[in-house]
Design a protein around this motif. Structure first.
Motif, PDB file in Angstrom:
ATOM      1  N   PHE A  37       0.236  -6.539  -2.387  1.00  0.00           N
ATOM      2  CA  PHE A  37       0.552  -6.574  -3.817  1.00  0.00           C
ATOM      3  C   PHE A  37       1.916  -7.216  -4.045  1.00  0.00           C
ATOM      4  CE2 PHE A  37       2.861  -4.502  -7.294  1.00  0.00           C
ATOM      5  CZ  PHE A  37       2.051  -4.808  -8.376  1.00  0.00           C
ATOM      6  N   ARG A  38       2.930  -6.799  -3.277  1.00  0.00           N
ATOM      7  CA  ARG A  38       4.278  -7.359  -3.438  1.00  0.00           C
ATOM      8  C   ARG A  38       4.289  -8.860  -3.152  1.00  0.00           C
ATOM      9  NH1 ARG A  38       5.779  -2.153  -1.194  1.00  0.00           N
ATOM     10  NH2 ARG A  38       5.630  -3.000   0.924  1.00  0.00           N
ATOM     11  N   GLN A  39       3.510  -9.265  -2.186  1.00  0.00           N
ATOM     12  CA  GLN A  39       3.443 -10.685  -1.850  1.00  0.00           C
ATOM     13  C   GLN A  39       2.832 -11.483  -2.995  1.00  0.00           C
ATOM     14  OE1 GLN A  39       1.488 -11.501   1.865  1.00  0.00           O
ATOM     15  NE2 GLN A  39       1.509 -13.713   1.581  1.00  0.00           N
ATOM     16  N   ARG A  40       1.776 -10.951  -3.597  1.00  0.00           N
ATOM     17  CA  ARG A  40       1.147 -11.654  -4.717  1.00  0.00           C
ATOM     18  C   ARG A  40       2.096 -11.736  -5.910  1.00  0.00           C
ATOM     19  NH1 ARG A  40      -3.803  -8.702  -3.501  1.00  0.00           N
ATOM     20  NH2 ARG A  40      -3.445  -7.396  -5.338  1.00  0.00           N
ATOM     21  N   LEU A  88      -2.779   2.680  -3.086  1.00  0.00           N
ATOM     22  CA  LEU A  88      -2.872   1.649  -2.061  1.00  0.00           C
ATOM     23  C   LEU A  88      -2.258   2.121  -0.743  1.00  0.00           C
ATOM     24  CD1 LEU A  88      -1.848  -1.562  -4.068  1.00  0.00           C
ATOM     25  CD2 LEU A  88      -4.149  -0.700  -3.606  1.00  0.00           C
ATOM     26  N   THR A  89      -2.785   1.594   0.329  1.00  0.00           N
ATOM     27  CA  THR A  89      -2.158   1.811   1.627  1.00  0.00           C
ATOM     28  C   THR A  89      -0.874   0.985   1.696  1.00  0.00           C
ATOM     29  OG1 THR A  89      -3.319  -0.050   2.638  1.00  0.00           O
ATOM     30  CG2 THR A  89      -4.435   2.107   2.676  1.00  0.00           C
ATOM     31  N   GLU A  90      -0.094   1.187   2.739  1.00  0.00           N
ATOM     32  CA  GLU A  90       1.128   0.394   2.876  1.00  0.00           C
ATOM     33  C   GLU A  90       0.792  -1.089   3.006  1.00  0.00           C
ATOM     34  OE1 GLU A  90       4.694  -0.848   2.586  1.00  0.00           O
ATOM     35  OE2 GLU A  90       4.169   1.275   2.321  1.00  0.00           O
ATOM     36  N   ARG A  91      -0.286  -1.375   3.705  1.00  0.00           N
ATOM     37  CA  ARG A  91      -0.703  -2.773   3.804  1.00  0.00           C
ATOM     38  C   ARG A  91      -1.085  -3.314   2.430  1.00  0.00           C
ATOM     39  NH1 ARG A  91      -5.146  -4.443   8.190  1.00  0.00           N
ATOM     40  NH2 ARG A  91      -3.378  -3.850   9.515  1.00  0.00           N
TER      41      ARG A  91
END
Length: 212
Positions: free
Chosen positions: A183-186, A175-178
């Motif tokens: 992912f972390r937000q989900r 994954l890109t940093e975005r």
């Protein structure tokens, strides 16, 4: 929305239509689907494999199990939408669904979600199931539009399983940093609703697993 009795009738008709289409195809005759027949019976009977294989309702049992699985996990419109958007037959949709189901290990994910019955709200569990449904849709549509089309089930599942397993072992590696931030937000959103960290991470990474 539909009432429960109305929805039950539609679910029943969707399963019956799919079962009839599968019985009219050669899907129940493919050797890979023997496991569906065996799994239908209690574990104590699995040692009678040869007798099970000769069961007079062999094809009906296999077709019924595949139809139930697809409608239960994909929903009553899943097969119809796949046919409309890809031009595939019902049997082809069912084959693609089973490949995706096996490659992405739907059974283990469903068991993990069901293990939290009574521990998280039903609405949360529904959202977790919908995460997998979105993955199934992307994977099935891809398989149906792939050229050449699907071959034998065992070969198709083997073709994808190892690669998907490696990618899912570190779901954020590509994954890109975005993408990692998304992912972390989900994950955080699932955790805030009471989902354990491991399951929250698995659910959050399902769609990215396909994109990878």
């Amino acid at each position: 929305g539909l009432t429960s009795p109305e929805l039950a009738v539609l679910v029943a008709y969707a399963k019956l239509a799919l079962k009839d289409a599968l019985l009219a195809s050669d899907l129940p005759d493919e050797p890979w689907f023997e496991r569906e027949l065996v799994d239908y019976f209690p574990a104590a009977l699995h040692r009678f494999g040869e007798a099970v294989a000769r069961h007079p309702l062999r094809r009906e049992i296999i077709a019924n199990r595949i139809a139930n699985s697809l409608v239960n996990r994909g929903g009553i419109t899943f097969a119809h939408r796949a046919m409309e958007e890809t031009g595939a037959s019902l049997a082809e949709v069912a084959r693609a669904y089973v490949v995706a189901r096996e490659v992405f290990d739907q059974r283990e994910y469903v068991l993990a979600v069901e293990a939290h019955d009574g521990r998280v709200p039903t609405a949360v569990q529904n959202d977790l199931f919908l995460e997998f449904r979105r993955l199934l849709e992307r994977a099935v549509w891809h398989l149906l539009e792939r050229k050449p089309g699907l071959g034998q089930m065992a070969a198709e599942i083997d073709r994808y399983s190892d690669g998907v397993a490696r990618l899912r072992a570190d779901g954020t590696a590509l994954l890109t940093e975005r993408g990692r931030e998304r992912f972390r937000q989900r994950v955080a959103e699932h955790e805030a609703r009471g989902v354990p960290t491991d399951l929250a991470g698995e659910a959050a990474g399902l769609v990215d697993a396909y994109d990878s």
